[in-house]
Write a protein that holds these residues in place. Structure first.
Motif, short mmCIF file in Angstrom:
data_model
loop_
_atom_site.label_atom_id
_atom_site.label_comp_id
_atom_site.label_asym_id
_atom_site.label_seq_id
_atom_site.Cartn_x
_atom_site.Cartn_y
_atom_site.Cartn_z
N PHE A 17 54.82 67.66 -27.81
CA PHE A 17 56.24 67.31 -27.94
C PHE A 17 56.68 67.63 -29.36
N ASN A 18 57.99 67.64 -29.57
CA ASN A 18 58.55 67.86 -30.89
C ASN A 18 58.91 66.52 -31.53
N ASN A 23 60.71 59.30 -29.57
CA ASN A 23 62.03 59.85 -29.26
C ASN A 23 62.21 60.01 -27.75
N LYS A 24 63.35 60.58 -27.37
CA LYS A 24 63.66 60.75 -25.95
C LYS A 24 62.65 61.62 -25.23
N ASP A 25 62.12 62.64 -25.94
CA ASP A 25 61.14 63.51 -25.30
C ASP A 25 59.87 62.74 -24.95
N LEU A 26 59.43 61.88 -25.86
CA LEU A 26 58.25 61.07 -25.56
C LEU A 26 58.54 60.06 -24.46
N GLU A 27 59.74 59.51 -24.46
CA GLU A 27 60.12 58.61 -23.37
C GLU A 27 60.00 59.30 -22.02
N THR A 28 60.48 60.54 -21.95
CA THR A 28 60.41 61.29 -20.70
C THR A 28 58.96 61.57 -20.32
N ILE A 29 58.15 61.98 -21.27
CA ILE A 29 56.74 62.27 -21.02
C ILE A 29 56.04 61.05 -20.44
N ASN A 44 53.98 67.20 -35.98
CA ASN A 44 54.17 65.81 -35.56
C ASN A 44 53.68 64.82 -36.62
N GLN A 287 56.41 71.71 -26.20
CA GLN A 287 57.56 71.27 -25.41
C GLN A 287 58.29 72.48 -24.85
N GLU A 292 57.81 70.63 -17.19
CA GLU A 292 58.46 70.19 -15.95
C GLU A 292 57.96 71.01 -14.77
#
Length: 335
Positions: A17-18, A23-29, A44, A287, A292
């Motif tokens: 992830f970036n 952040n939101k990207d980690l939340e999604t992961i 990171n 990322q 997906e």
């Protein structure tokens, strides 16, 4: 989407992830993909306190969703491949490690710093054997000497890391010390018989199995005498039969990064091969849309194929076993 299918798919992925903060990207992961783990790279990582806060937030978020804790991995080999910059301790790298004492010192100090930072898996040590005079892609990353010397130094690193609570991952199976092309940019080929691999390249990995290494990472190299069609990381003959049956390994099997150019396949093909090979963890280290695509491919195939679903449960149970052993987690009855 069936909740269990989504969980079986997600736990098989280790994702990059970036960003340097939660952040939101980690939340999604974590929430949407239910990834089994994340992998950290230099972008990171800013400081020990920062990465510790990042890892703690990620683990707390997983726990808040009643999900298993995350594998949090890094490539901290020392020398040429070191993701942790100063003030983390810097080492000269494997080529300059010549004694068990040096190998143990590297692993002991590294394990302490990783644990303090919240990282629980080191994608190390390199167990590739570089023949004398070979312009190997691994010449700046491999231990010096013959297969027995590599096995001795590598298992010292494995045992020291793991006795300090950090999972070790031996790489790059079944051995890429003789290759001169970089799988980040090419599909290297090593045209040797299995007997030759057993005589040299496999010896350190056999030692890693005896040392109870938590994981073995599969290379993206094509070994046409073992499998004329698929590179090792997508080959059932190598990623399953050779590791599980010939070596008797019952730990975690990981792919190398599926973003590399050596993997010239779409994600449906990759995930189908990974499921067929019963590989535990597929790494997608950057990322982007491949993440997906991989999630969707895994969920489709697990939903439609009862055999893949059965073997998938076995792989996830193995993942749980290491999360219980190293991450202080107790699997609830519902999983």
């Amino acid at each position: 989407m069936d909740k269990m299918i989504r969980h079986l798919a997600g736990q098989r992925l280790m994702l990059g992830f970036n960003g340097t903060k939660f952040n939101k990207d980690l939340e999604t992961i974590i929430r949407e993909y239910q990834a089994g783990g994340i992998i950290l790279f230099k972008p990171n990582i800013v400081s020990p306190d920062q990465v510790a806060a990042l890892c703690a937030r990620a683990q707390a978020y997983a726990a808040s969703l009643n999900l298993p804790p995350l594998f949090i991995a890094v490539d901290q080999e020392g020398g040429a491949v070191s993701r942790l910059s100063p003030p983390f301790t810097q080492f000269d790298g494997n080529p300059l490690i010549r004694t068990r004492e040096q190998a143990a010192a590297f692993a002991r100090i590294t394990a302490g710093e990783l644990k303090q930072a919240g990282i629980n898996m080191n994608l190390a040590p390199v167990m590739d054997v570089v023949p004398p005079g070979t312009d190997s892609i691994m010449k700046t990353r491999a231990f010096p000497g013959n297969a027995e010397a590599v096995a001795d130094l590598g298992t010292t690193v494995i045992q020291t890391l793991q006795s300090s609570g950090i999972m070790a991952v031996a790489k790059h199976f079944p051995g890429i010390g003789r290759t001169v092309l970089d799988s980040h940019h090419h599909l290297p080929e090593l045209d040797v018989e299995l007997s030759e691999l057993k005589a040299v390249d496999l010896l350190p990995f056999e030692a890693a199995v005896r040392a109870d290494a938590a994981g073995i990472m599969i290379s993206h190299i094509l070994y046409p005498r073992l499998d004329p069609r698929w590179q090792a990381s997508l080959s059932k003959a190598i990623a399953h039969d050779l590791i599980r049956h010939t070596l008797g390994f019952d730990g975690l099997v990981l792919t190398d990064d599926l973003d590399m150019k050596a993997i010239d396949q779409d994600m449906d093909v990759c995930m189908a091969r990974i499921l067929a090979s019963e590989i535990d963890l597929a790494l997608i280290c950057h990322q982007g849309p491949d993440i997906e695509k991989a999630v969707m491919a895994l969920t489709r195939q697990l939903s439609s194929d009862p055999k893949a679903r059965a073997s998938g449960r076995m792989c996830v149970q193995r993942i749980y076993r290491y999360k219980e052993a190293y991450l202080g987690w107790k699997k609830p009855d519902r999983l």
